[in-house]
Scaffold this active site. Structure first.
Site, PDB file in Angstrom:
ATOM      1  N   THR A 313      36.797  18.131 -25.524  1.00 28.82           N
ATOM      2  CA  THR A 313      36.072  16.856 -25.596  1.00 28.82           C
ATOM      3  C   THR A 313      35.938  16.255 -24.198  1.00 28.82           C
ATOM      4  O   THR A 313      34.869  15.774 -23.807  1.00 28.82           O
ATOM      5  CB  THR A 313      36.821  15.863 -26.519  1.00 28.82           C
ATOM      6  OG1 THR A 313      36.955  16.477 -27.791  1.00 28.82           O
ATOM      7  CG2 THR A 313      36.068  14.560 -26.660  1.00 28.82           C
ATOM      8  N   TRP A 316      33.495  18.298 -22.191  1.00 29.90           N
ATOM      9  CA  TRP A 316      32.112  18.091 -22.648  1.00 29.90           C
ATOM     10  C   TRP A 316      31.485  16.906 -21.918  1.00 29.90           C
ATOM     11  O   TRP A 316      30.297  16.908 -21.598  1.00 29.90           O
ATOM     12  CB  TRP A 316      32.094  17.828 -24.161  1.00 29.90           C
ATOM     13  CG  TRP A 316      30.710  17.647 -24.721  1.00 29.90           C
ATOM     14  CD1 TRP A 316      29.878  18.611 -25.182  1.00 29.90           C
ATOM     15  CD2 TRP A 316      29.989  16.406 -24.869  1.00 29.90           C
ATOM     16  NE1 TRP A 316      28.688  18.074 -25.604  1.00 29.90           N
ATOM     17  CE2 TRP A 316      28.719  16.710 -25.424  1.00 29.90           C
ATOM     18  CE3 TRP A 316      30.285  15.077 -24.585  1.00 29.90           C
ATOM     19  CZ2 TRP A 316      27.767  15.739 -25.698  1.00 29.90           C
ATOM     20  CZ3 TRP A 316      29.337  14.113 -24.862  1.00 29.90           C
ATOM     21  CH2 TRP A 316      28.088  14.442 -25.415  1.00 29.90           C
ATOM     22  N   HIS A 317      32.326  15.889 -21.615  1.00 28.72           N
ATOM     23  CA  HIS A 317      31.795  14.685 -20.977  1.00 28.72           C
ATOM     24  C   HIS A 317      31.441  14.903 -19.509  1.00 28.72           C
ATOM     25  O   HIS A 317      30.652  14.138 -18.945  1.00 28.72           O
ATOM     26  CB  HIS A 317      32.783  13.522 -21.115  1.00 28.72           C
ATOM     27  CG  HIS A 317      32.761  12.914 -22.482  1.00 28.72           C
ATOM     28  ND1 HIS A 317      33.492  13.428 -23.529  1.00 28.72           N
ATOM     29  CD2 HIS A 317      32.077  11.863 -22.997  1.00 28.72           C
ATOM     30  CE1 HIS A 317      33.265  12.710 -24.614  1.00 28.72           C
ATOM     31  NE2 HIS A 317      32.408  11.757 -24.327  1.00 28.72           N
ATOM     32  N   GLY A 318      32.027  15.895 -18.890  1.00 31.17           N
ATOM     33  CA  GLY A 318      31.679  16.133 -17.492  1.00 31.17           C
ATOM     34  C   GLY A 318      32.550  17.197 -16.867  1.00 31.17           C
ATOM     35  O   GLY A 318      33.674  17.434 -17.307  1.00 31.17           O
TER      36      GLY A 318
END
Lengths: 466, 362
Positions: A313, A316-318
């Site tokens: 997670t 996924w954001h960066g």
């Protein structure tokens, strides 16, 4: 093109709406597909090919899976589809991060690729993966019409910032959907509210957050103000985008899943993640956590599963360590809550639970918003008085006073207060007044928002003329 | 009913705006922001097309200034923000937030003056004076103002040559500045000239009665458009008489030829992007004012910003030749190609706004 731009609201949107509602039903998907590709190509004239490639890959794999249901070829096709999707994402999003870490660990000097991240790739690869996985699981019907699948993948309302709409949720709407004044007006209402959240609240709080991070006169309270401003900004930015996407979807007859449900009123981090970016958390739950075994098996494997999900997670954001730490931070708290904290929180007065959640969320977004771990650490030191700075100073007081109105509206906006107010009006029978007030209010809001967007180009040529 | 009305209003707004943006002719300049606006032909068809087009669409959005004003009013009156785009209004004046003190810039200013002194000015009588911006006069502690004492302290500590400081801070009040602009009023400069005269040893013969006060209304100052809030425009006053009309003005614009102008006032600038460009034709790299009727044959070189444009003509009764140099437009290293530094008196006259942004000086 972003939804909160003049190009979108006053050029693209009226044109596509006029064309869409002028053509007969069989052509509507074609209009949406072409419109979505133009929408995407406007920002990504080259990467639009990548979007089409991704659609084609999953279209073919879906058919192979369906045609070979029950045998090994179907599983191989599923694995192939997942590998291609993840490879695309990894190549465009994570290659430089991987190279940087290899260089650091092995003292090497591999040149970074310097690739520009294709807009929305994290969203649409997750959508296409969900399609093939669901086809494999028999939870979605295979789509044998490339145009329809490409329409789903490229559908502009949810293309660049979610929600992560699963094919199975809208497969019937792709084939046939109805439009009505009620649905369209509901879409407008949702779009305008989302746009206002993004343009008026998120952008203004973002401006304050940047101003604070660049200040030459920090104070402890200023650090907290910056952290709170960013925490509110990211909520109104992201949930505003989701509202706009859901609203636009409704205008074209689609019903997308909700993505936010007042996360800041949560009483635990577990509840927070049931309310925050719901389409992503449910995606990870259904396609990673449960396939890994979920909470079945030993405590060790359960712990491992949670940490894997939250590592992913974060990633996924960066492509940066602070996002990984941010994800693991939540993973750790969720583990602690599941082991013992939730039981304690159940017995604690609600106000303390809220403080607990808000405190941790603010800290998490300080990590999220920092350029790197050093800067995150510095910001946290500033917030907790470990830097040689005053507790409060004139600059802090000035900006606190100046932005207080925005903070108050933003705080109210993170709760269902306003919605409850409307509901109460309905119950009292004064709702009839709203027949006129609501359309006029939305129009006024839209005009004010336009003022904010237009003013964002404010660029006085002043220094030169002193 | 409610839903039909919502749909109707929304569609009318977006399609009406689309039509208005297409049909209405593009504006060439924004007077409120004092800049050229992007034209459709400026939008390049490259990989940045979307950004280029958005900039164009923002610049040319119909009723742009009204929409910006609406934003300003919402910020100030609904959300209670203290300033709009850094501008705020009290009952006394309109101000632009200039905060905090940029120490590096102040030191850069000192360094610039020192370099010019070393290159050209040793042996000259050299002075420097700083013009306070309007924020200096704010008595309300709620507003942020830079640390002016610290600015002067740094300047005094770091300016190393034989350069005398002339303080004019006590010679000015807020009334000496325009309401909607950052500049001072030419007709209010008596005390400033007096103070300069005391240090530079000339007699102040400025008498407002000797001039005809010409005026221009409405003068929309720099802050008028930027603030995007309701306020009354100013009346721009400029002083004229036979002595002023007699002055010979030369502009060295393209660094090769001198252009001789008729009169010190460019009345064609009135009502343009910046009406204050009336004074000495606005920002020009080098301007020379010659007065064959001057009381002395003394010469003066002024390193300056636009504040000086309204002041310096009033010194021409003393100086037979005044050369004004705008370091925002000409590099200090090439000055000797245009100016013969020969024992003239020299004045560095800059506003605190420039001292705090000295990076724009070449």
């Amino acid at each position: 093109m972003v939804f909160s731009s003049i190009s979108f609201i006053y050029y693209f949107l009226p044109v596509i709406l006029i064309i869409y509602f002028s053509v007969p039903k069989p052509l509507k998907n074609m209009v949406l597909l072409v419109g979505s590709l133009i929408f995407y190509a406007f920002s990504e004239p080259v990467y639009v090919l990548l979007l089409l490639f991704s659609s084609l890959v999953d279209f073919i794999h879906g058919i192979i899976i369906e045609n070979n249901r029950g045998n090994k070829k179907a599983k191989r096709a599923l694995i192939s589809s997942i590998v291609i999707n993840i490879a695309l994402l990894a190549f465009f999003k994570y290659s430089d991060f991987i190279i940087l870490n290899i260089n650091t660990i092995f003292d090497m000097n591999i040149h970074s690729l310097g690739l520009r991240l294709p807009v929305g790739i994290s969203f649409y690869t997750f959508q296409t993966m969900s399609y093939t996985i669901d086809v494999y699981r028999g939870q979605a019907k295979v789509q044998r019409n490339l145009l329809k699948l490409a329409t789903y993948v490229s559908l502009f309302p949810q293309l660049i910032a979610g929600p992560i709409v699963r094919y199975r949720d809208i497969q019937e709407q792709i084939d046939s959907r109805e439009s009505s004044y009620d649905l369209f007006a509901g879409g407008i209402s949702r779009f305008v509210i989302g746009l206002s959240k993004k343009v008026i609240l998120a952008n203004t709080l973002g401006e304050l957050s940047v101003l604070i991070s660049n200040t030459g006169s920090p104070s402890v309270i200023f650090y907290w103000m910056g952290a709170i401003a960013f925490t509110l900004q990211i909520y109104f930015d992201f949930s505003g985008y989701s509202d706009m996407a859901i609203g636009l979807g409704r205008m074209f007859g689609f019903k997308f899943m909700e993505n936010f449900n007042y996360p800041y009123i949560s009483k635990s981090i577990t509840e927070f993640w049931r309310r925050w970016h719901m389409s992503l958390s449910s995606w990870f739950r259904d396609y990673v956590y449960i396939p890994l075994g979920g909470n079945r098996g030993t405590k060790i494997s359960w712990l491992r599963n949670i940490l894997i999900v939250w590592l992913l997670t974060g990633l996924w954001h960066g492509a940066s360590w602070n996002f990984i730490i941010w994800g693991l931070f939540f993973g750790l708290i969720l583990v602690l809550e599941k082991v013992f904290l939730l039981k304690i929180l159940e017995k604690t007065p609600g106000v303390f639970n809220h403080i607990y959640v808000i405190f941790l969320v603010i800290i998490s977004f300080v990590i999220f918003n920092s350029d790197n771990l050093c800067s995150a650490f510095l910001n946290l030191k500033g917030m907790f008085g470990f830097l040689d700075i005053p507790f409060i100073n004139r600059e802090t007081v000035y900006y606190l006073r100046s932005y207080l109105g925005f903070f108050i509206v933003a705080f109210a906006g993170t709760t269902p207060m306003m919605k409850m107010g409307f509901d109460r009006l309905k119950k009292r029978g004064t709702w009839k007044i709203m027949e006129f007030i609501q359309p006029a209010g939305l129009l006024t809001l839209m005009i004010i928002v336009t003022g904010y967007i237009v003013d964002s180009s404010f660029n006085p040529f002043l220094y030169f003329r002193f | 009913m409610k839903n039909k009305l919502t749909v109707l209003l929304f569609i009318l707004l977006i399609t009406g705006s689309l039509l208005a943006n297409i049909v209405l002719q593009d504006s060439a300049v924004s007077y409120s922001e004092r800049r050229k606006l992007i034209q459709f032909n400026d939008v390049e068809y490259d990989l940045q097309f979307s950004e280029n087009f958005e900039k164009y669409a923002l610049d040319q959005f119909f009723l742009r200034d009204y929409f910006r004003k609406l934003k300003g009013l919402t910020d100030l009156h609904i959300f209670g923000k203290t300033d709009n785009n850094g501008l705020y209004m009290t009952e006394h004046n309109v101000f632009k937030l200039e905060y905090p003190l940029n120490s590096e810039s102040v030191d850069g200013m000192s360094e610039k003056i020192n370099k010019i002194y070393e290159l050209y000015l040793e042996g000259h009588k050299v002075y420097y004076s700083i013009i306070p911006d309007k924020n200096y006069f704010i008595k309300d502690s709620r507003f942020l103002t830079m640390d002016y004492d610290q600015m002067f302290k740094r300047l005094r500590e770091n300016i190393t040559g034989d350069i005398s400081y002339i303080s004019i801070f006590d010679s000015l009040t807020l009334d000496d500045y325009y309401f909607t602009d950052h500049h001072w009023k030419q007709s209010h400069l008596n005390k400033v000239i007096d103070q300069l005269g005391q240090f530079m040893e000339f007699e102040n013969d400025f008498d407002l009665n000797d001039f005809e006060e010409k005026s221009y209304f409405p003068f929309y100052g720099a802050y008028y458009g930027q603030a995007s809030i309701n306020m009354n425009p100013d009346t721009l006053v400029y002083l004229d008489n036979d002595d002023i009309s007699h002055l010979k003005i030369s502009l060295v614009e393209d660094f090769t030829d001198k252009v001789i102008m008729e009169g010190i006032y460019d009345e064609s600038a009135l009502g343009g992007i910046d009406s204050y460009d009336l004074f000495l034709y606005g920002s020009k790299p080098i301007v020379i004012i010659e007065n064959d009727k001057a009381k002395t044959d003394r010469e003066l070189i002024v390193f300056k910003d636009s504040f000086a444009n309204s002041l310096v003509p009033l010194l021409a009764s003393t100086y037979s030749r005044i050369t004004l140099i705008d370091l925002r437009l000409v590099n200090h290293r090439v000055l000797d190609q245009f100016i013969d530094f020969d024992n003239q008196e020299v004045l560095f006259l800059y506003s605190t706004l420039i001292v705090n942004h000295s990076e724009i000086l070449k």
